[in-house]
Design an enzyme around this catalytic site. Structure first.
Site, PDB file in Angstrom:
ATOM      1  N   ARG A 143       0.756  -1.186   0.058  1.00 17.04           N
ATOM      2  CA  ARG A 143      -0.071   0.002  -0.075  1.00 17.04           C
ATOM      3  C   ARG A 143       0.665   1.257   0.055  1.00 17.04           C
ATOM      4  NH1 ARG A 143      -0.719   4.926   2.457  1.00 17.04           N
ATOM      5  NH2 ARG A 143      -0.491   3.753   4.587  1.00 17.04           N
ATOM      6  N   ASP A 144       1.608   1.484   1.050  1.00 19.90           N
ATOM      7  CA  ASP A 144       2.292   2.827   1.341  1.00 19.90           C
ATOM      8  C   ASP A 144       3.624   2.511   0.371  1.00 19.90           C
ATOM      9  OD1 ASP A 144       3.412   5.149   2.381  1.00 19.90           O
ATOM     10  OD2 ASP A 144       3.428   4.276   4.466  1.00 19.90           O
ATOM     11  N   HIS A 183       3.757   4.204  13.048  1.00 20.92           N
ATOM     12  CA  HIS A 183       4.185   3.937  11.710  1.00 20.92           C
ATOM     13  C   HIS A 183       5.305   5.165  11.458  1.00 20.92           C
ATOM     14  CE1 HIS A 183       2.889   3.813   7.199  1.00 20.92           C
ATOM     15  NE2 HIS A 183       3.579   4.973   7.255  1.00 20.92           N
ATOM     16  N   HIS A 215       8.446   6.901   9.441  1.00 18.36           N
ATOM     17  CA  HIS A 215       9.513   6.951   8.331  1.00 18.36           C
ATOM     18  C   HIS A 215      10.938   7.050   8.739  1.00 18.36           C
ATOM     19  CE1 HIS A 215       6.287   7.290   4.917  1.00 18.36           C
ATOM     20  NE2 HIS A 215       5.849   6.892   6.031  1.00 18.36           N
ATOM     21  N   CYS A 241       4.924   9.661   1.417  1.00 14.21           N
ATOM     22  CA  CYS A 241       3.709  10.175   1.039  1.00 14.21           C
ATOM     23  C   CYS A 241       3.717  10.955  -0.363  1.00 14.21           C
ATOM     24  CB  CYS A 241       2.989  10.982   2.014  1.00 14.21           C
ATOM     25  SG  CYS A 241       1.410  11.664   1.613  1.00 14.21           S
ATOM     26  N   ASN A 280       9.638   4.443   4.136  1.00 13.41           N
ATOM     27  CA  ASN A 280       9.210   4.007   5.325  1.00 13.41           C
ATOM     28  C   ASN A 280      10.316   3.315   6.152  1.00 13.41           C
ATOM     29  OD1 ASN A 280       6.042   4.097   5.717  1.00 13.41           O
ATOM     30  ND2 ASN A 280       6.342   3.721   3.712  1.00 13.41           N
TER      31      ASN A 280
END
Ligand code: COA
Ligand code: ZN
Length: 304
Positions: free
Chosen positions: A13-14, A206, A208, A239, A248
């Protein structure tokens, strides 16, 4: 007893939303998911139900969802939704767990999902009302700082922001460091403040790796009692709506550290590393995330 840590993989996803090409073959995504599960990953935020114009890389969310739900009914899988449309799409496919995203930063919320804070809160309430049996995690983006507004030092800002969501029934919140600006002291004071104000609220984190602090920040959260931590295979991600955001925290680095420290992740580091390397080869040159950077000596040592 060994403490269990849930490592939540967000790479498909990310990570993939930042891959610099409009489509990633669905088969490749499914293969990577299979490999992740084979390595022992049990928690996956695997796609987003968002506008394909905004994130073309995830336009196959329905296909991936059908596959994941059918093949891995026992796993903890969920997808990001920005609005009612996304929640409805997920629900109709049988997905009963989603992540609803809102940014603490007003300007990032606008840049990311084109909403005011008030609109975001109303959207959350609407989804809860429409799908009362849906488990909705709140991703609080820019919880530690924002590319437009800078760093948030006062934990009371987060505490007061979350009040309306708690009143609306929020049970789980993921504190997202969208631009990798958090530091360990800030994390400690925020987690302490949230535990004090909302003792029933479950927290996930979460982080980074923009400033190389993803690992130390995640470990700080674990030391503060948080058992659910997110990361992305190969450190992919960032993002697309936060200028300068980099990757990440990488799952293989995190798992290696946690396993070495004696935590129970249930994940095989060597299988994960193989998958990370294969992923890097498959999509090489198409993303701006960091390269797999585990020293080969370390990898060899653990693999044999
Ligand atoms: N799934 C698929 N398509 C969607 C959608 C969803 N959940 N929500 C909106 N759309 C479509 C609309 O149908 C419309 O399509 P059209 O232009 O063909 O008519 C278009 O997207 C715009 O819809 P609108 O309601 O006006 O939304 P917007 O322009 O204000 O965009 C978002 C808002 C949130 C839908 C869009 O910005 C988005 O998907 N952003 C991605 C956010 C993200 O994933 N960020 C990174 C992770 S934190
Ligand atoms: Zn991220």
């Amino acid at each position: 007893m060994t403490r269990k840590i849930e490592v939540i993989e967000v790479g498909t996803r990310d990570g993939f939303q930042s891959v610099n090409c409009s489509t990633i073959p669905t088969d490749l995504k499914l293969h990577i998911i299979d490999e992740l599960v084979g390595a022992g990953i049990k928690h996956l935020e695997y796609t987003s139900f968002v506008s394909p114009k905004a994130i073309p890389q995830l336009a196959d969310a329905a296909e991936v969802t059908n596959y994941v739900l059918e093949r891995y009914p026992e796993l903890d899988v969920f997808a990001l939704v920005p609005n009612m449309r996304g929640a409805s799409s997920a629900y109709e496919l049988g997905l009963k767990k989603v992540v609803y995203v809102v940014s603490l930063s007003k300007s990032h919320n606008k840049a990311n999902i084109n909403r005011t804070h008030e609109e975001s809160l109303n959207g959350y309430k609407e989804i809860k009302k429409a799908y009362s049996d849906m488990n909705i995690i709140l991703d609080l983006a820019t919880a530690f700082g924002c590319p437009f507004e800078g760093k948030y030092q006062d934990p009371r800002q987060v505490v007061s922001f979350l009040k309306d969501y708690i009143d609306a029934g929020l049970k789980t919140c993921c504190l997202c460091d969208t631009i990798g600006i958090a530091d360990p002291m800030q994390i400690k004071s925020l987690v302490r403040a949230l535990n004090q104000s909302y003792p029933g609220l479950e927290l996930m984190v979460h982080f980074h790796d923009t400033r190389g602090l993803g690992m130390v920040n995640t470990l700080t959260a674990i030391d503060m009692g948080i058992d659910r931590v997110q990361s992305a295979l190969g450190g992919l991600g960032g993002c697309p709506f936060a200028p300068g955001a980099s990757g990440n925290l990488s799952t293989e680095d995190l798992v290696w550290m946690l396993n070495e420290m004696g935590y129970d992740t249930g994940i095989s580091f060597s299988r994960l590393l193989q998958t990370a390397k294969a992923q890097e080869i498959q999509i090489k040159g198409q993303y701006s995330g960091h390269q797999i950077h585990i020293k080969s000596g370390v990898a060899k040592q653990t693999e044999c």
